[in-house]
Design a protein around this motif. Structure first.
Motif, PDB file in Angstrom:
ATOM      1  N   GLU A 273      -2.380   3.783  -9.463  1.00 40.28           N
ATOM      2  CA  GLU A 273      -3.533   4.424  -8.846  1.00 40.28           C
ATOM      3  C   GLU A 273      -4.699   3.443  -8.953  1.00 40.28           C
ATOM      4  O   GLU A 273      -5.044   2.991 -10.042  1.00 40.28           O
TER       5      GLU A 273
ATOM      6  N   SER B 184      -0.625   4.899  -0.731  1.00 36.09           N
ATOM      7  CA  SER B 184      -1.327   6.141  -0.411  1.00 36.09           C
ATOM      8  C   SER B 184      -2.822   5.865  -0.287  1.00 36.09           C
ATOM      9  O   SER B 184      -3.356   5.032  -1.011  1.00 36.09           O
TER      10      SER B 184
ATOM     11  N   SER C 215       2.114  -0.053  -4.774  1.00 36.65           N
ATOM     12  CA  SER C 215       3.348  -0.243  -5.523  1.00 36.65           C
ATOM     13  C   SER C 215       3.602  -1.732  -5.700  1.00 36.65           C
ATOM     14  O   SER C 215       3.261  -2.535  -4.831  1.00 36.65           O
TER      15      SER C 215
ATOM     16  N   LYS D  91      -8.215   2.080  -9.293  1.00 40.38           N
ATOM     17  CA  LYS D  91      -9.458   2.561  -9.890  1.00 40.38           C
ATOM     18  C   LYS D  91     -10.662   1.726  -9.451  1.00 40.38           C
ATOM     19  O   LYS D  91     -11.789   2.190  -9.504  1.00 40.38           O
TER      20      LYS D  91
ATOM     21  N   CYS E  67      -5.732  -1.148 -11.557  1.00 38.93           N
ATOM     22  CA  CYS E  67      -4.888   0.036 -11.405  1.00 38.93           C
ATOM     23  C   CYS E  67      -4.526   0.680 -12.731  1.00 38.93           C
ATOM     24  O   CYS E  67      -4.351   0.002 -13.748  1.00 38.93           O
ATOM     25  N   HIS E  68      -4.380   1.982 -12.683  1.00 39.44           N
ATOM     26  CA  HIS E  68      -3.808   2.759 -13.777  1.00 39.44           C
ATOM     27  C   HIS E  68      -2.355   3.032 -13.398  1.00 39.44           C
ATOM     28  O   HIS E  68      -2.063   3.416 -12.255  1.00 39.44           O
TER      29      HIS E  68
ATOM     30  N   HIS F  32       0.569   4.961 -12.701  1.00 43.44           N
ATOM     31  CA  HIS F  32       0.833   6.368 -12.393  1.00 43.44           C
ATOM     32  C   HIS F  32       2.269   6.728 -12.745  1.00 43.44           C
ATOM     33  O   HIS F  32       2.538   7.797 -13.297  1.00 43.44           O
TER      34      HIS F  32
ATOM     35  N   SER G  16       0.855  -1.170   0.000  1.00 41.55           N
ATOM     36  CA  SER G  16       0.000   0.000   0.000  1.00 41.55           C
ATOM     37  C   SER G  16       0.897   1.228   0.000  1.00 41.55           C
ATOM     38  O   SER G  16       1.943   1.243   0.656  1.00 41.55           O
TER      39      SER G  16
ATOM     40  N   PRO H  12      -4.647  10.007  -3.283  1.00 41.03           N
ATOM     41  CA  PRO H  12      -5.528   9.012  -3.877  1.00 41.03           C
ATOM     42  C   PRO H  12      -5.070   7.609  -3.509  1.00 41.03           C
ATOM     43  O   PRO H  12      -3.914   7.412  -3.122  1.00 41.03           O
ATOM     44  N   PRO H  13      -5.952   6.610  -3.654  1.00 44.72           N
ATOM     45  CA  PRO H  13      -5.553   5.244  -3.335  1.00 44.72           C
ATOM     46  C   PRO H  13      -4.489   4.762  -4.324  1.00 44.72           C
ATOM     47  O   PRO H  13      -4.722   4.758  -5.536  1.00 44.72           O
ATOM     48  N   MET H  14      -3.315   4.401  -3.795  1.00 43.52           N
ATOM     49  CA  MET H  14      -2.209   3.941  -4.638  1.00 43.52           C
ATOM     50  C   MET H  14      -1.498   2.760  -3.998  1.00 43.52           C
ATOM     51  O   MET H  14      -1.476   2.628  -2.773  1.00 43.52           O
TER      52      MET H  14
END
Length: 160
Positions: free
Chosen positions: A131, A41, A48, A133, A114-115, A117, A39, A44-46
């Protein structure tokens, strides 16, 4: 001077969640086992994930700028092994469907679409920042990888 073996052995003792990262290039699904998932962020929800530079999945993610993360449950060690093997028809032995135009393993208790980022060159890996989605989850003991073996978090697994 830090030896590669010392670092590798130390990191083997750090448990990580086991995921299958996926994407599609047209109608062809791609996926690989990844334990470097975190996890990042809330706003916005992000998240890695890190992929080896040699990963066959990496060019497809970089070109589509989209990827899915299937968070595996404690009973999915066979799926993790299948998706870790090179040359295997990884999707032939697992139920899956397209969700947000990304391959989703239908039995996985966690799902994120996810997109891409940002992609950051990081040694022999590329760190992908995604990010989120779309996401879904259901309660299940997670599959983790530590000391070069699969397991789960015992306190959660022992709950009724």
């Amino acid at each position: 001077m830090l030896s590669e073996d010392t670092f590798r052995n130390l990191m083997a003792g750090v448990c990580g969640p086991v995921t299958i990262v996926t994407t599609t290039d047209g109608q062809v699904p791609f996926g690989v086992t990844v334990s470097s998932f975190a996890s990042l962020s809330l706003a916005p929800p992000m998240i890695s994930v890190a992929l080896d530079h040699r990963s066959g999945l990496l060019p497809a993610i970089l070109s589509t700028e989209r990827f899915g993360v299937n968070v595996l449950g404690s009973d999915h060690d066979r799926i993790a092994i299948t998706f870790a093997q090179r040359g295997a028809d990884r999707f032939a032995s697992v139920p899956w469907q397209l969700d947000n135009d990304l391959p989703r393993l239908t039995d996985a208790p966690g799902w994120l679409a996810c997109h891409l980022h940002q992609a950051i060159d990081a040694g022999d890996h590329i760190l992908l920042l995604g990010e989120v989605k779309a996401a879904e989850t259901r309660t299940a003991a997670p599959l983790v990888y530590g000391y070069r073996t699969f397991g789960t978090h015992s306190a959660y697994a022992n709950r009724p």
